[in-house]
Motif scaffolding. Sequence first.
Motif, mmCIF file in Angstrom:
data_model
loop_
_atom_site.group_PDB
_atom_site.id
_atom_site.type_symbol
_atom_site.label_atom_id
_atom_site.label_comp_id
_atom_site.label_asym_id
_atom_site.label_seq_id
_atom_site.Cartn_x
_atom_site.Cartn_y
_atom_site.Cartn_z
ATOM 1 N N PRO A 193 21.862 -7.425 56.436
ATOM 2 C CA PRO A 193 20.435 -7.763 56.426
ATOM 3 C C PRO A 193 19.607 -6.550 56.022
ATOM 4 O O PRO A 193 20.127 -5.424 55.953
ATOM 5 N N PRO A 194 18.324 -6.730 55.731
ATOM 6 C CA PRO A 194 17.482 -5.582 55.379
ATOM 7 C C PRO A 194 17.504 -4.519 56.464
ATOM 8 O O PRO A 194 17.567 -4.826 57.657
ATOM 9 N N ARG A 195 17.453 -3.262 56.036
ATOM 10 C CA ARG A 195 17.460 -2.162 57.005
ATOM 11 C C ARG A 195 16.197 -2.150 57.845
ATOM 12 O O ARG A 195 16.200 -1.680 58.983
ATOM 13 N N ARG A 196 15.105 -2.670 57.274
ATOM 14 C CA ARG A 196 13.837 -2.743 57.997
ATOM 15 C C ARG A 196 13.415 -4.198 58.085
ATOM 16 O O ARG A 196 13.419 -4.915 57.091
ATOM 17 N N SER A 197 13.059 -4.654 59.261
ATOM 18 C CA SER A 197 12.631 -6.035 59.440
ATOM 19 C C SER A 197 11.111 -6.150 59.262
ATOM 20 O O SER A 197 10.398 -5.147 59.255
#
Length: 222
Positions: A157-161
């Motif tokens: 998933p993206p490193r930053r939500s």
Amino acid sequence: MGYAQEMAGRLPPGMVLPSEFREAFDWMEAQDFFMPSGAFPGDKLGLLGSEDDVQAGLITAILFRVATPQQARDDGRAWFGDVVRNIEERLVPFARTGSDGSHAAFWLDDEGTQRIVHLGSEGLVCLLGQTPLDFLRLLAIGYEEISDEGLSQPTAPPRRSGRNLAFRAWVSDRFGVVIPETAAQILGDVPGEFDESSEDPFWCWVRKQQNARDNQEAGDIS
């Protein structure tokens, strides 16, 4: 003239701006999610949020702008030389997907089906889903850049939500779809930059054309 109509007008005969893209461009226009193009004065770049959101890293860094026929021709010849006749009618970049100069493009395959593909500045090429809605769902996941984080680590998933909150909500509500957690849930296996084989149809087509280009250039030298 609206933004969607302007962008659609740049496409060659045989290509269309998908209805999902028209709606996305209309949504951007209603929110004024644009920034001026530095490289192409007078053009606007479509965004997934405001220009301030771009600077703050709150949206995926993608800049929508359909290439003109001459620009598509120049880009295509940089990839394939002159082995693909009228390349600007087969391959048209429509968005920059990363700061490295990678692009997403519309591609007409050999059966005449319009697909959405990735043209990586370092050679990574692949389909970006099976449908235009797949592409919008891919963007909504919230990677920093599709060309980097999204394709280099598609199973993560993206490193930053928290990116693309407005766009994510619009895609989900408008089309009644679930946004996946990872790119791999849409793309499946993504060919690596240095892979020597792949079942991805765009990867196969690119390699075929580049081999023909290389053989033609070798023949010209000899």
